[in-house]
Enzyme design. Structure first.
Site, PDB file in Angstrom:
ATOM      1  N   ASP A 123       0.920  -1.099   0.026  1.00 19.95           N
ATOM      2  CA  ASP A 123      -0.023   0.099   0.041  1.00 19.95           C
ATOM      3  C   ASP A 123       0.936   1.269  -0.217  1.00 19.95           C
ATOM      4  O   ASP A 123       1.957   1.199   0.521  1.00 19.95           O
ATOM      5  CB  ASP A 123      -0.925  -0.137   1.167  1.00 19.95           C
ATOM      6  CG  ASP A 123      -2.012  -0.966   1.168  1.00 19.95           C
ATOM      7  OD1 ASP A 123      -2.375  -1.252   0.237  1.00 19.95           O
ATOM      8  OD2 ASP A 123      -2.308  -1.650   2.217  1.00 19.95           O
ATOM      9  N   ASP A 141      -6.940  -1.316  -4.542  1.00 15.47           N
ATOM     10  CA  ASP A 141      -8.050  -1.005  -3.810  1.00 15.47           C
ATOM     11  C   ASP A 141      -9.123  -0.203  -4.210  1.00 15.47           C
ATOM     12  O   ASP A 141     -10.200  -0.116  -4.202  1.00 15.47           O
ATOM     13  CB  ASP A 141      -7.615  -0.489  -2.292  1.00 15.47           C
ATOM     14  CG  ASP A 141      -6.747  -1.573  -1.468  1.00 15.47           C
ATOM     15  OD1 ASP A 141      -6.920  -2.870  -1.863  1.00 15.47           O
ATOM     16  OD2 ASP A 141      -5.760  -1.125  -0.796  1.00 15.47           O
TER      17      ASP A 141
END
Length: 168
Positions: A123, A141
């Site tokens: 991330d 995401d």
């Protein structure tokens, strides 16, 4: 095979490939430019921050002893197959649903690759305001979120339920 790309939502598979490439390239760049936990301020409310998430959304189950890697890998693999089959069965007359499925497929595969290769998801997108940070996330995401939002919109547009796939 040609009918698959001309008469179904499969014609939108290029979106899956495009966002999968963007996701994997951004992850590669962050891993090679940052040390784990390092960040760079881009805007007053946005940083690039290298984070490894062994859990799911909002780091759900991240504190477990490793079993969650394979659990979430299996979920992502099953979701990817479901999205792919659904896309193949969605008629070309429903482009919004097809685009939604292409986005969600992209995100599922992007995070599946991370989990299978590394045991965690990479991330890097860190939004914050007044010292409060939203959980760090990635392009995959974002694609899942956009796809889900489009699917919800599609289900409510014109007051009609979303068109399901046609059977022959």
């Amino acid at each position: 095979m040609n009918k698959l790309f001309t008469e179904t939502g499969f014609k939108w598979l290029w979106l899956t490939v495009l966002f999968l490439i963007i996701d994997q390239v951004t992850k590669y760049l962050v891993v090679n430019a940052f040390n784990l936990g390092e960040s760079m301020n881009i805007l007053p409310f946005f940083d690039l921050r290298y984070v490894q998430n062994p859990g799911a959304a909002f780091s759900f189950l991240a504190d477990q002893d490793g079993w969650q890697r394979w659990f979430f890998t299996i979920i992502a693999a099953v979701a990817s197959v479901v999205f792919l089959v659904w896309l193949a069965k969605t008629p070309k007359s429903n482009p919004l649903l097809s685009i939604a499925l292409a986005f969600m497929l992209s995100g599922a595969v992007g995070n599946l690759i991370d989990r299978a290769l590394f045991g965690y998801v990479i991330d890097m997108l860190d939004f914050h305001i007044a010292g409060h940070h939203w959980p760090v996330f990635n392009i995959a995401d974002s694609a899942i979120f956009i796809g889900a939002a489009l699917m919800i919109y599609d289900s409510f547009k014109n007051g009609e339920p979303a068109k399901k796939y046609e059977t022959k």
